[in-house]
Every structure is written in structure tokens, then in C-alpha cells.
Design a protein around this motif. Sequence first.
Motif, PDB file in Angstrom:
ATOM      1  N   VAL A  13       0.862  -1.178   0.000  1.00 28.60           N
ATOM      2  CA  VAL A  13       0.000   0.000   0.000  1.00 28.60           C
ATOM      3  C   VAL A  13       0.899   1.230   0.000  1.00 28.60           C
ATOM      4  CG1 VAL A  13      -1.835   1.228   1.219  1.00 28.60           C
ATOM      5  CG2 VAL A  13      -1.765  -1.275   1.270  1.00 28.60           C
ATOM      6  N   HIS A  14       0.702   2.105  -0.960  1.00 27.16           N
ATOM      7  CA  HIS A  14       1.546   3.286  -1.133  1.00 27.16           C
ATOM      8  C   HIS A  14       0.874   4.556  -0.628  1.00 27.16           C
ATOM      9  CE1 HIS A  14       4.312   0.810  -3.367  1.00 27.16           C
ATOM     10  NE2 HIS A  14       3.328   0.432  -4.159  1.00 27.16           N
ATOM     11  N   LEU A  15       0.129   4.434   0.447  1.00 24.97           N
ATOM     12  CA  LEU A  15      -0.609   5.565   0.991  1.00 24.97           C
ATOM     13  C   LEU A  15       0.330   6.648   1.523  1.00 24.97           C
ATOM     14  CD1 LEU A  15      -3.479   6.454   1.240  1.00 24.97           C
ATOM     15  CD2 LEU A  15      -3.668   5.186   3.365  1.00 24.97           C
ATOM     16  N   ASP A  16       1.418   6.263   2.181  1.00 23.12           N
ATOM     17  CA  ASP A  16       2.365   7.261   2.701  1.00 23.12           C
ATOM     18  C   ASP A  16       2.900   8.154   1.587  1.00 23.12           C
ATOM     19  OD1 ASP A  16       2.281   6.674   5.424  1.00 23.12           O
ATOM     20  OD2 ASP A  16       3.869   5.180   5.284  1.00 23.12           O
ATOM     21  N   THR A  55     -14.826   2.250  -0.571  1.00 23.08           N
ATOM     22  CA  THR A  55     -13.736   2.946   0.110  1.00 23.08           C
ATOM     23  C   THR A  55     -12.603   3.225  -0.856  1.00 23.08           C
ATOM     24  OG1 THR A  55     -14.304   1.890   2.212  1.00 23.08           O
ATOM     25  CG2 THR A  55     -12.089   2.822   2.025  1.00 23.08           C
ATOM     26  N   LEU A  56     -12.265   2.256  -1.682  1.00 25.96           N
ATOM     27  CA  LEU A  56     -11.218   2.438  -2.683  1.00 25.96           C
ATOM     28  C   LEU A  56     -11.592   3.558  -3.653  1.00 25.96           C
ATOM     29  CD1 LEU A  56      -8.508   1.467  -3.795  1.00 25.96           C
ATOM     30  CD2 LEU A  56      -9.754  -0.279  -5.081  1.00 25.96           C
ATOM     31  N   THR A  57     -12.846   3.597  -4.045  1.00 25.12           N
ATOM     32  CA  THR A  57     -13.328   4.660  -4.930  1.00 25.12           C
ATOM     33  C   THR A  57     -13.137   6.028  -4.288  1.00 25.12           C
ATOM     34  OG1 THR A  57     -14.951   3.216  -5.982  1.00 25.12           O
ATOM     35  CG2 THR A  57     -15.382   5.581  -6.097  1.00 25.12           C
ATOM     36  N   LYS A  58     -13.543   6.153  -3.030  1.00 24.39           N
ATOM     37  CA  LYS A  58     -13.443   7.434  -2.331  1.00 24.39           C
ATOM     38  C   LYS A  58     -11.978   7.826  -2.131  1.00 24.39           C
ATOM     39  CE  LYS A  58     -15.499  10.866  -0.316  1.00 24.39           C
ATOM     40  NZ  LYS A  58     -16.226  11.863  -1.074  1.00 24.39           N
ATOM     41  N   LEU A  59     -11.122   6.862  -1.796  1.00 22.96           N
ATOM     42  CA  LEU A  59      -9.692   7.154  -1.661  1.00 22.96           C
ATOM     43  C   LEU A  59      -9.135   7.711  -2.974  1.00 22.96           C
ATOM     44  CD1 LEU A  59      -8.482   4.033   0.355  1.00 22.96           C
ATOM     45  CD2 LEU A  59      -8.296   6.417   1.104  1.00 22.96           C
ATOM     46  N   CYS A  60      -9.494   7.069  -4.085  1.00 22.62           N
ATOM     47  CA  CYS A  60      -9.019   7.530  -5.393  1.00 22.62           C
ATOM     48  C   CYS A  60      -9.569   8.911  -5.736  1.00 22.62           C
ATOM     49  CB  CYS A  60      -9.375   6.515  -6.473  1.00 22.62           C
ATOM     50  SG  CYS A  60      -8.406   4.990  -6.355  1.00 22.62           S
ATOM     51  N   VAL A  62     -10.473  11.334  -3.572  1.00 25.97           N
ATOM     52  CA  VAL A  62      -9.852  12.332  -2.705  1.00 25.97           C
ATOM     53  C   VAL A  62      -8.379  12.531  -3.054  1.00 25.97           C
ATOM     54  CG1 VAL A  62      -9.194  12.838  -0.314  1.00 25.97           C
ATOM     55  CG2 VAL A  62     -11.496  11.990  -0.812  1.00 25.97           C
ATOM     56  N   LEU A  63      -7.675  11.438  -3.350  1.00 31.04           N
ATOM     57  CA  LEU A  63      -6.252  11.530  -3.653  1.00 31.04           C
ATOM     58  C   LEU A  63      -5.971  11.847  -5.122  1.00 31.04           C
ATOM     59  CD1 LEU A  63      -5.014   8.507  -1.523  1.00 31.04           C
ATOM     60  CD2 LEU A  63      -4.612  10.935  -1.050  1.00 31.04           C
ATOM     61  N   GLY A  64      -6.994  11.795  -5.968  1.00 28.86           N
ATOM     62  CA  GLY A  64      -6.801  12.053  -7.390  1.00 28.86           C
ATOM     63  C   GLY A  64      -5.874  11.032  -8.016  1.00 28.86           C
ATOM     64  N   CYS A  65      -6.142   9.765  -7.744  1.00 25.74           N
ATOM     65  CA  CYS A  65      -5.255   8.710  -8.230  1.00 25.74           C
ATOM     66  C   CYS A  65      -6.062   7.535  -8.776  1.00 25.74           C
ATOM     67  CB  CYS A  65      -4.327   8.239  -7.113  1.00 25.74           C
ATOM     68  SG  CYS A  65      -5.153   7.336  -5.779  1.00 25.74           S
ATOM     69  N   GLN A  66      -5.345   6.565  -9.298  1.00 25.94           N
ATOM     70  CA  GLN A  66      -5.925   5.312  -9.760  1.00 25.94           C
ATOM     71  C   GLN A  66      -5.646   4.242  -8.705  1.00 25.94           C
ATOM     72  OE1 GLN A  66      -7.701   4.695 -12.680  1.00 25.94           O
ATOM     73  NE2 GLN A  66      -7.696   6.934 -12.776  1.00 25.94           N
ATOM     74  N   PRO A  67      -6.437   3.158  -8.656  1.00 30.49           N
ATOM     75  CA  PRO A  67      -6.168   2.098  -7.689  1.00 30.49           C
ATOM     76  C   PRO A  67      -4.730   1.567  -7.765  1.00 30.49           C
ATOM     77  CG  PRO A  67      -8.322   1.750  -8.659  1.00 30.49           C
ATOM     78  CD  PRO A  67      -7.673   2.889  -9.412  1.00 30.49           C
ATOM     79  N   GLY A  68      -4.172   1.514  -8.951  1.00 31.59           N
ATOM     80  CA  GLY A  68      -2.800   1.042  -9.116  1.00 31.59           C
ATOM     81  C   GLY A  68      -1.752   1.981  -8.538  1.00 31.59           C
ATOM     82  N   ASP A  69      -2.126   3.238  -8.317  1.00 31.09           N
ATOM     83  CA  ASP A  69      -1.216   4.173  -7.652  1.00 31.09           C
ATOM     84  C   ASP A  69      -1.176   3.892  -6.148  1.00 31.09           C
ATOM     85  OD1 ASP A  69      -0.822   5.540 -10.080  1.00 31.09           O
ATOM     86  OD2 ASP A  69      -2.568   6.827  -9.695  1.00 31.09           O
ATOM     87  N   LEU A  70      -2.262   3.349  -5.643  1.00 24.50           N
ATOM     88  CA  LEU A  70      -2.421   3.102  -4.215  1.00 24.50           C
ATOM     89  C   LEU A  70      -1.955   1.708  -3.802  1.00 24.50           C
ATOM     90  CD1 LEU A  70      -3.588   4.214  -1.553  1.00 24.50           C
ATOM     91  CD2 LEU A  70      -5.807   3.379  -2.275  1.00 24.50           C
ATOM     92  N   LEU A  71      -2.211   0.727  -4.657  1.00 25.91           N
ATOM     93  CA  LEU A  71      -1.899  -0.665  -4.347  1.00 25.91           C
ATOM     94  C   LEU A  71      -0.984  -1.256  -5.412  1.00 25.91           C
ATOM     95  CD1 LEU A  71      -5.544  -1.852  -3.571  1.00 25.91           C
ATOM     96  CD2 LEU A  71      -3.819  -1.132  -1.911  1.00 25.91           C
ATOM     97  N   ALA A  72      -0.088  -2.132  -4.984  1.00 28.64           N
ATOM     98  CA  ALA A  72       0.799  -2.800  -5.936  1.00 28.64           C
ATOM     99  C   ALA A  72       1.023  -4.241  -5.497  1.00 28.64           C
ATOM    100  CB  ALA A  72       2.140  -2.076  -6.027  1.00 28.64           C
ATOM    101  N   TYR A  73       1.130  -5.118  -6.469  1.00 26.19           N
ATOM    102  CA  TYR A  73       1.470  -6.513  -6.218  1.00 26.19           C
ATOM    103  C   TYR A  73       2.983  -6.626  -6.264  1.00 26.19           C
ATOM    104  CZ  TYR A  73       2.056 -11.507  -7.106  1.00 26.19           C
ATOM    105  OH  TYR A  73       2.453 -12.814  -7.051  1.00 26.19           O
ATOM    106  N   GLU A  74       3.598  -7.017  -5.147  1.00 27.78           N
ATOM    107  CA  GLU A  74       5.046  -7.120  -5.047  1.00 27.78           C
ATOM    108  C   GLU A  74       5.409  -8.508  -4.502  1.00 27.78           C
ATOM    109  OE1 GLU A  74       6.381  -3.785  -2.753  1.00 27.78           O
ATOM    110  OE2 GLU A  74       5.687  -2.361  -4.256  1.00 27.78           O
ATOM    111  N   PRO A  75       5.474  -9.513  -5.390  1.00 31.89           N
ATOM    112  CA  PRO A  75       5.712 -10.883  -4.937  1.00 31.89           C
ATOM    113  C   PRO A  75       7.043 -11.081  -4.240  1.00 31.89           C
ATOM    114  CG  PRO A  75       5.886 -10.749  -7.310  1.00 31.89           C
ATOM    115  CD  PRO A  75       5.372  -9.426  -6.840  1.00 31.89           C
TER     116      PRO A  75
END
Length: 80
Positions: A13-16, A55-60, A62-75
Motif C-alpha cells: 500500500v503506497h498511501l504514505d 472505500t477504494l473509490t473514495k480514496l481515489c 480524494v487523492l486524485g489517483c488510480q487504484p494502481g497508484d495506491l496498491l501494488a502486487y510485489e511478490p
Amino acid sequence: MSPADVEGHAIAVHLDRLLAERGMTLTELAERVGVTLVNLSILKNGRAKAVRFSTLTKLCEVLGCQPGDLLAYEPERPRH
């Protein structure tokens, strides 16, 4: 053992980063999104078991971002 070890997920999660880029506090984001500071902190720290699309919709919104900006798959991310 961390929650990632227990849950076996590799989602970062790249919220910070997004908050820093927008000069926004976690408290301000929680108020604008309409979620508790505790729940948002759980998400920020990668300990959330799920996130609602609303919640994801509202976060995007408010932050003016896409879900992929907020979350990433990092195996390969360390799970400690």
C-alpha cells in the motif's frame, strides 16, 4: 510472524507516498474519505484483510489517483 506471513499476501500500500505528494495528513484523508483513522491506519500499514470498492473509490477520488497508484502486487517484497 507478520500479518503478511499469516495472510500470505504480497500487496503493498503506497498511501504514505501519496499523502506526502499531496501534502495531506492521514487524519485529513480519513475525514474526507469518511473512514476511521484506525481503519485507514490498518490499510496504510498493510494489515487490512480487505478493502471495500466504495472505500477504494473514495480514496481515489480524494487523492486524485488510480487504484494502481495506491496498491501494488510485489511478490518479492520481504514479509517480516
